[in-house]
Design a protein around this motif. Structure first.
Motif, PDB file in Angstrom:
ATOM      1  N   ALA A  39     -31.978 -14.093   9.493  1.00 17.16           N
ATOM      2  CA  ALA A  39     -32.659 -15.302   9.980  1.00 17.16           C
ATOM      3  C   ALA A  39     -31.836 -16.551   9.723  1.00 17.16           C
ATOM      4  CB  ALA A  39     -34.030 -15.429   9.320  1.00 17.16           C
ATOM      5  N   THR A  40     -31.180 -16.636   8.574  1.00 13.74           N
ATOM      6  CA  THR A  40     -30.426 -17.834   8.231  1.00 13.74           C
ATOM      7  C   THR A  40     -29.130 -17.963   9.034  1.00 13.74           C
ATOM      8  OG1 THR A  40     -29.299 -16.674   6.426  1.00 13.74           O
ATOM      9  CG2 THR A  40     -31.314 -17.858   5.880  1.00 13.74           C
ATOM     10  N   SER A  41     -28.689 -16.869   9.639  1.00  8.65           N
ATOM     11  CA  SER A  41     -27.395 -16.881  10.329  1.00  8.65           C
ATOM     12  C   SER A  41     -27.523 -16.638  11.829  1.00  8.65           C
ATOM     13  CB  SER A  41     -26.471 -15.822   9.702  1.00  8.65           C
ATOM     14  OG  SER A  41     -26.311 -16.046   8.320  1.00  8.65           O
ATOM     15  N   LEU A  42     -28.719 -16.773  12.370  1.00  5.05           N
ATOM     16  CA  LEU A  42     -28.906 -16.545  13.808  1.00  5.05           C
ATOM     17  C   LEU A  42     -28.007 -17.441  14.676  1.00  5.05           C
ATOM     18  CD1 LEU A  42     -32.754 -15.962  14.230  1.00  5.05           C
ATOM     19  CD2 LEU A  42     -30.917 -14.310  14.550  1.00  5.05           C
ATOM     20  N   PRO A  43     -27.863 -18.752  14.362  1.00 11.96           N
ATOM     21  CA  PRO A  43     -26.965 -19.574  15.200  1.00 11.96           C
ATOM     22  C   PRO A  43     -25.528 -19.055  15.222  1.00 11.96           C
ATOM     23  CG  PRO A  43     -28.376 -20.967  13.850  1.00 11.96           C
ATOM     24  CD  PRO A  43     -28.562 -19.567  13.353  1.00 11.96           C
ATOM     25  N   THR A  44     -25.050 -18.558  14.084  1.00 10.03           N
ATOM     26  CA  THR A  44     -23.690 -18.016  14.027  1.00 10.03           C
ATOM     27  C   THR A  44     -23.565 -16.780  14.903  1.00 10.03           C
ATOM     28  OG1 THR A  44     -23.479 -18.818  11.753  1.00 10.03           O
ATOM     29  CG2 THR A  44     -21.883 -17.167  12.486  1.00 10.03           C
ATOM     30  N   ILE A  45     -24.561 -15.877  14.824  1.00 10.51           N
ATOM     31  CA  ILE A  45     -24.548 -14.664  15.650  1.00 10.51           C
ATOM     32  C   ILE A  45     -24.628 -15.035  17.130  1.00 10.51           C
ATOM     33  CG2 ILE A  45     -25.781 -12.530  16.172  1.00 10.51           C
ATOM     34  CD1 ILE A  45     -26.753 -12.505  13.268  1.00 10.51           C
ATOM     35  N   GLN A  46     -25.466 -16.014  17.439  1.00 12.76           N
ATOM     36  CA  GLN A  46     -25.647 -16.439  18.830  1.00 12.76           C
ATOM     37  C   GLN A  46     -24.337 -16.927  19.442  1.00 12.76           C
ATOM     38  OE1 GLN A  46     -26.672 -20.278  19.572  1.00 12.76           O
ATOM     39  NE2 GLN A  46     -26.159 -19.787  21.689  1.00 12.76           N
ATOM     40  N   GLN A  47     -23.580 -17.696  18.686  1.00 16.77           N
ATOM     41  CA  GLN A  47     -22.298 -18.203  19.187  1.00 16.77           C
ATOM     42  C   GLN A  47     -21.247 -17.097  19.245  1.00 16.77           C
ATOM     43  OE1 GLN A  47     -21.252 -21.473  16.650  1.00 16.77           O
ATOM     44  NE2 GLN A  47     -23.054 -22.701  17.208  1.00 16.77           N
ATOM     45  N   ALA A  48     -21.278 -16.186  18.291  1.00 16.49           N
ATOM     46  CA  ALA A  48     -20.237 -15.159  18.219  1.00 16.49           C
ATOM     47  C   ALA A  48     -20.289 -14.185  19.389  1.00 16.49           C
ATOM     48  CB  ALA A  48     -20.352 -14.400  16.898  1.00 16.49           C
ATOM     49  N   ILE A  49     -21.478 -13.792  19.810  1.00 14.69           N
ATOM     50  CA  ILE A  49     -21.567 -12.814  20.911  1.00 14.69           C
ATOM     51  C   ILE A  49     -22.213 -13.415  22.156  1.00 14.69           C
ATOM     52  CG2 ILE A  49     -21.519 -10.792  19.411  1.00 14.69           C
ATOM     53  CD1 ILE A  49     -24.480 -10.581  19.545  1.00 14.69           C
ATOM     54  N   ASN A  50     -22.207 -14.748  22.221  1.00 12.76           N
ATOM     55  CA  ASN A  50     -22.571 -15.467  23.439  1.00 12.76           C
ATOM     56  C   ASN A  50     -23.989 -15.118  23.923  1.00 12.76           C
ATOM     57  OD1 ASN A  50     -22.098 -17.328  25.483  1.00 12.76           O
ATOM     58  ND2 ASN A  50     -21.287 -15.757  26.882  1.00 12.76           N
ATOM     59  N   ILE A  51     -24.972 -15.317  23.037  1.00 12.32           N
ATOM     60  CA  ILE A  51     -26.375 -15.072  23.372  1.00 12.32           C
ATOM     61  C   ILE A  51     -27.000 -16.373  23.861  1.00 12.32           C
ATOM     62  CG2 ILE A  51     -28.624 -14.327  22.468  1.00 12.32           C
ATOM     63  CD1 ILE A  51     -27.106 -12.763  20.325  1.00 12.32           C
ATOM     64  N   ASP A  52     -27.818 -16.301  24.903  1.00  7.75           N
ATOM     65  CA  ASP A  52     -28.531 -17.486  25.361  1.00  7.75           C
ATOM     66  C   ASP A  52     -29.439 -17.988  24.248  1.00  7.75           C
ATOM     67  OD1 ASP A  52     -27.356 -17.339  27.830  1.00  7.75           O
ATOM     68  OD2 ASP A  52     -28.992 -16.194  28.743  1.00  7.75           O
ATOM     69  N   PRO A  53     -29.517 -19.297  24.025  1.00 11.57           N
ATOM     70  CA  PRO A  53     -30.352 -19.831  22.929  1.00 11.57           C
ATOM     71  C   PRO A  53     -31.808 -19.387  22.996  1.00 11.57           C
ATOM     72  CG  PRO A  53     -28.899 -21.537  23.768  1.00 11.57           C
ATOM     73  CD  PRO A  53     -28.745 -20.361  24.691  1.00 11.57           C
ATOM     74  N   ASP A  54     -32.361 -19.264  24.213  1.00 11.20           N
ATOM     75  CA  ASP A  54     -33.769 -18.880  24.312  1.00 11.20           C
ATOM     76  C   ASP A  54     -33.994 -17.399  24.039  1.00 11.20           C
ATOM     77  OD1 ASP A  54     -32.480 -18.052  26.580  1.00 11.20           O
ATOM     78  OD2 ASP A  54     -34.110 -18.564  27.953  1.00 11.20           O
ATOM     79  N   GLN A  55     -32.927 -16.614  23.902  1.00  9.88           N
ATOM     80  CA  GLN A  55     -33.046 -15.189  23.581  1.00  9.88           C
ATOM     81  C   GLN A  55     -32.768 -14.903  22.110  1.00  9.88           C
ATOM     82  OE1 GLN A  55     -30.199 -13.540  26.454  1.00  9.88           O
ATOM     83  NE2 GLN A  55     -31.918 -12.668  27.590  1.00  9.88           N
ATOM     84  N   MET A  56     -32.281 -15.900  21.394  1.00 12.15           N
ATOM     85  CA  MET A  56     -31.815 -15.688  20.028  1.00 12.15           C
ATOM     86  C   MET A  56     -32.904 -15.131  19.116  1.00 12.15           C
ATOM     87  SD  MET A  56     -29.847 -18.463  17.628  1.00 12.15           S
ATOM     88  CE  MET A  56     -31.214 -19.631  17.691  1.00 12.15           C
ATOM     89  N   SER A  57     -34.136 -15.624  19.253  1.00 13.77           N
ATOM     90  CA  SER A  57     -35.207 -15.203  18.352  1.00 13.77           C
ATOM     91  C   SER A  57     -35.567 -13.731  18.502  1.00 13.77           C
ATOM     92  CB  SER A  57     -36.455 -16.059  18.582  1.00 13.77           C
ATOM     93  OG  SER A  57     -36.963 -15.861  19.889  1.00 13.77           O
ATOM     94  N   TRP A  58     -35.181 -13.109  19.628  1.00 11.65           N
ATOM     95  CA  TRP A  58     -35.512 -11.697  19.827  1.00 11.65           C
ATOM     96  C   TRP A  58     -34.780 -10.789  18.840  1.00 11.65           C
ATOM     97  CZ3 TRP A  58     -39.507  -9.904  22.346  1.00 11.65           C
ATOM     98  CH2 TRP A  58     -40.094 -10.703  23.324  1.00 11.65           C
TER      99      TRP A  58
END
Length: 514
Positions: A39-58
């Motif tokens: 949970a604390t590193s979701l933004p890092t994961i999102q940027q690393a594998i190019n996830i859409d921001p609105d999908q990150m919480s999934w």
């Protein structure tokens, strides 16, 4: 129902049992920790594998859905596989899924592995608490529950600091890779030291597939509805549809399960008054425990601007206090009526939650220290005695099913509590901000001090503020309104936690272990 689980008195020597039990606890700790470090590193994961921001919480949502579906199935899986092989299989799958998560290169691949990770991790939590009452004699259950309880509540506390440190020092892959070595070791230790039992494969031949589908549909719909309700609205067509599906599926599952002689989850445990009250206490604890662990990072990140490592350092106060309070809780739990200890624990926990309802935009470590100390001291008294109330008098064969339901109630309480908190923050910030503007226009010095307005900013004519003043104060007012909304959430969580005291007079007395 299978009766292959034997009383603790016929088990191998206690040293062997303790080693196997510690292995169980390590697996449970990893499963709970995994939620928070990610949970604390979701933004890092999102940027690393190019996830859409609105999908990150999934990434988190699918884990929690799989976990909450697995928890009530622990009893069935224990009867089929036995405790030892269920743990070995679950931790083995958890390790494989963790490696898959670390190796994922796109969103769909990561989500698929997270589902497997959540399902395997979900069986580990109730397995540990059922092991307390199956593996140990009465006089050892308090300390075993304490070990399990400390790790269960410590994992969310230390998660932010571990997740932040791993991400900043190494990479996001290590959020999952850290599970591999401890997982393999704990699986081997459990295989070697947990007692052998005989599984009941007839459970599979009589498996009620329709009930399984209805239960999974009810829990999945509820989790999805709670996730979307704060942003989409509780009465939006999508959320209402999910909640109705959950209600109808849950009612059909309960009706069908209560009529069957071999249900996948035995709901008859709720006929036991102490189990029902213990489960209610577990639900309330979920609201307070998950709510506090959620609110602190929200405040520290969005109000104070701290990173994950700084947040984890601040929240470590709760974990340290829990460790200090644990031996005191064990000593008292052996000698005191669990109803009295539960009452003291929930009252103190509610006070600790309420102490956080008076923060201002400048509150930080010092202001959060004593509320955390109070909550940390109280948590073990909210976990140990209710666990004994719910599970301590049940026959060993009934404990795995009952433990799954007991732990499910805590997770559901947490899910509902977080949805309620998000709703308060989303809906109350704007009207609270308008109230702050009205008070500032009226020249209220107290409000100006709370907002952090520079001296002399509102000393003009009452009822008017210049455009330049409004522009300068706007970010301060928005932040202050968010703080007030967070304070309201703290207060409501405190009141709901205090409501646990209303259940305790209806519990039957239980003699403390000798």
């Amino acid at each position: 129902m299978s009766q292959h689980l034997e009383p603790a008195s016929s088990r191998p020597p206690s040293a062997v049992i303790w080693v196997g039990f510690i292995a169980l606890c390590v697996g449970m700790f990893m499963a709970i920790l995994d939620v928070q470090v990610v949970a604390t590193s979701l933004p890092t994961i999102q940027q690393a594998i190019n996830i859409d921001p609105d999908q990150m919480s999934w990434i988190q949502t699918v884990y929690l859905i799989a976990e909450v579906v697995a928890i009530p199935l622990t009893g069935l899986l224990t009867r089929v596989l036995t405790m030892r092989w269920l743990f070995v299989a679950s931790i083995g799958l958890f390790v494989v899924a963790s490696a898959g998560c670390a190796a994922s290169s796109d969103f769909s691949e990561l989500v698929a592995w997270r589902v497997l990770q959540g399902f395997s991790g979900g069986t580990l939590i109730p397995a540990v608490f059922s092991a307390v009452f199956i593996l140990f004699p009465n006089e050892r259950q308090a300390i075993a529950t304490t070990i399990a309880g400390v790790l269960a509540v410590l994992a969310p506390t230390v998660g932010p600091i571990i997740g932040g440190w791993l991400t900043s020092t190494y990479s996001w892959h290590w959020l999952f890779l850290i599970n591999i070595i401890p997982g393999i070791v704990s699986a081997l230790v459990a295989w070697r030291f947990l007692p052998a039992q005989k599984g009941d494969t007839s459970e599979l031949r009589n498996l009620d597939s329709l009930s399984l589908v209805m239960m999974a549909l009810a829990l999945t719909s509820l989790e999805l509805g709670l996730k979307e309700a704060p942003t989409s609205g509780w009465i939006s067509p999508y959320v209402l549809s999910l909640l109705v599906v959950s209600l109808v599926s849950g009612a059909a599952f309960a009706s069908r399960s209560l009529r069957r002689t071999r249900p996948i989850v035995d709901l008859h445990h709720f006929h036991d008054r102490n189990f029902l009250i213990g489960s209610a206490l577990s639900f309330v604890l979920g609201i307070g425990l998950f709510g506090s662990v959620y609110l602190m990072p929200v405040f520290l990140a969005f109000i104070r601007g701290h990173n994950a490592l700084e947040i984890g350092t601040t929240m470590l106060v709760t974990g340290i206090t829990q460790l200090i309070a644990a031996p005191i809780a064990v000593a008292l739990e052996k000698r005191t009526d669990p109803r009295l200890l539960s009452a003291a624990g929930f009252a103190l926990f509610a006070v600790g939650l309420g102490m956080s309802a008076f923060q201002d935009p400048r509150s930080d470590y010092d202001a959060m220290f004593w509320p955390q100390v109070v909550r940390g001291a109280a948590i073990m008294f909210c976990l140990l005695p209710p666990t004994r109330l719910a599970l301590g008098t049940l026959p060993p064969a009934q404990v795995p099913d009952a433990s799954g339901l007991f732990n499910l109630m805590r997770n559901l309480g947490g899910a509902i509590g977080i949805a309620m908190i998000d709703t308060i923050i989303y809906t109350r910030s704007e009207p609270l901000g308008q109230g702050l503007w009205d008070q500032l226009r009226a020249g209220d010095a107290t409000t100006a001090a709370f907002v952090g307005a520079p001296t002399g900013t509102i000393t003009g004519s009452p009822g008017t503020l210049s455009p330049d003043t409004i522009a300068a104060l706007d970010p301060l007012v928005q932040t202050a309104a968010s703080v007030q909304a967070i304070n309201e959430a703290w207060l409501i969580v405190a009141v709901l936690t205090g409501c646990a005291l209303l259940f305790l007079p209806f519990a039957k007395p239980i003699a403390p272990p000798q």
